[in-house]
Design a protein around this motif. Structure first.
Motif, PDB file in Angstrom:
ATOM      1  N   ARG A  11       0.846  -1.211   0.000  1.00  0.00           N
ATOM      2  CA  ARG A  11       0.000   0.000   0.000  1.00  0.00           C
ATOM      3  C   ARG A  11       0.873   1.250   0.000  1.00  0.00           C
ATOM      4  NH1 ARG A  11      -3.289  -2.711   3.755  1.00  0.00           N
ATOM      5  NH2 ARG A  11      -2.256  -1.586   5.426  1.00  0.00           N
ATOM      6  N   GLU A  12       1.917   1.244   0.817  1.00  0.00           N
ATOM      7  CA  GLU A  12       2.817   2.401   0.891  1.00  0.00           C
ATOM      8  C   GLU A  12       3.501   2.628  -0.454  1.00  0.00           C
ATOM      9  OE1 GLU A  12       6.801   3.741   3.360  1.00  0.00           O
ATOM     10  OE2 GLU A  12       5.456   2.275   4.269  1.00  0.00           O
ATOM     11  N   LEU A  13       3.939   1.565  -1.077  1.00  0.00           N
ATOM     12  CA  LEU A  13       4.581   1.670  -2.387  1.00  0.00           C
ATOM     13  C   LEU A  13       3.597   2.181  -3.438  1.00  0.00           C
ATOM     14  CD1 LEU A  13       7.077   1.230  -4.125  1.00  0.00           C
ATOM     15  CD2 LEU A  13       6.400  -1.153  -4.388  1.00  0.00           C
ATOM     16  N   THR A  14       2.371   1.673  -3.411  1.00  0.00           N
ATOM     17  CA  THR A  14       1.337   2.126  -4.348  1.00  0.00           C
ATOM     18  C   THR A  14       1.041   3.607  -4.145  1.00  0.00           C
ATOM     19  OG1 THR A  14       0.355  -0.077  -4.448  1.00  0.00           O
ATOM     20  CG2 THR A  14      -1.054   1.769  -5.096  1.00  0.00           C
ATOM     21  N   ASN A  15       0.901   4.038  -2.899  1.00  0.00           N
ATOM     22  CA  ASN A  15       0.655   5.459  -2.611  1.00  0.00           C
ATOM     23  C   ASN A  15       1.799   6.328  -3.097  1.00  0.00           C
ATOM     24  OD1 ASN A  15      -1.835   5.011  -1.449  1.00  0.00           O
ATOM     25  ND2 ASN A  15      -1.030   4.899   0.640  1.00  0.00           N
ATOM     26  N   PHE A  16       3.018   5.869  -2.864  1.00  0.00           N
ATOM     27  CA  PHE A  16       4.198   6.624  -3.298  1.00  0.00           C
ATOM     28  C   PHE A  16       4.196   6.773  -4.818  1.00  0.00           C
ATOM     29  CE2 PHE A  16       8.543   6.519  -4.983  1.00  0.00           C
ATOM     30  CZ  PHE A  16       9.032   7.705  -4.458  1.00  0.00           C
ATOM     31  N   LEU A  17       3.930   5.687  -5.533  1.00  0.00           N
ATOM     32  CA  LEU A  17       3.905   5.733  -6.992  1.00  0.00           C
ATOM     33  C   LEU A  17       2.799   6.644  -7.506  1.00  0.00           C
ATOM     34  CD1 LEU A  17       4.615   1.992  -7.870  1.00  0.00           C
ATOM     35  CD2 LEU A  17       6.161   3.946  -8.125  1.00  0.00           C
ATOM     36  N   GLU A  18       1.632   6.602  -6.876  1.00  0.00           N
ATOM     37  CA  GLU A  18       0.534   7.491  -7.277  1.00  0.00           C
ATOM     38  C   GLU A  18       0.905   8.950  -7.072  1.00  0.00           C
ATOM     39  OE1 GLU A  18      -2.801   6.046  -5.029  1.00  0.00           O
ATOM     40  OE2 GLU A  18      -3.170   4.387  -6.420  1.00  0.00           O
ATOM     41  N   GLN A  19       1.558   9.258  -5.955  1.00  0.00           N
ATOM     42  CA  GLN A  19       1.989  10.630  -5.690  1.00  0.00           C
ATOM     43  C   GLN A  19       3.018  11.089  -6.714  1.00  0.00           C
ATOM     44  OE1 GLN A  19       3.349  10.642  -1.635  1.00  0.00           O
ATOM     45  NE2 GLN A  19       1.293  10.549  -0.782  1.00  0.00           N
TER      46      GLN A  19
END
Length: 85
Positions: A11-19
């Protein structure tokens, strides 16, 4: 490779990529708008100062870009809020 991470890390990686993608889209928009305003407003040769007309045109161009961007964001938020969950 993402399978090797626990759910929280994924989830953290996905959020980082989206940002990062959002930042990239913003930078692309700013670049495009800068180019459009420059091509529209700068009519003379480049010097240390803009002419009064060029400066006024650039201010108006930026203001219209910001107004339009805010309008679009507001409309998208309204549409997103109207969608059934």
């Amino acid at each position: 490779m993402a399978d090797k991470f626990d759910e929280a890390t994924q989830r953290e990686l996905t959020n980082f990529l989206e940002q990062e993608q959002a930042k990239s889209r913003l930078q692309a928009s700013v670049h495009k708008f800068t180019e459009q305003c420059w091509n529209k407003c700068i009519t003379g040769s480049v010097s240390t100062r803009f002419s009064r007309g060029e400066e006024s045109c650039l201010v108006n161009c930026v203001d219209r870009f910001l107004d339009t961007s805010l309008f679009i964001v507001k409309k998208l938020d309204e549409q997103r809020g109207a969608l059934p969950s």
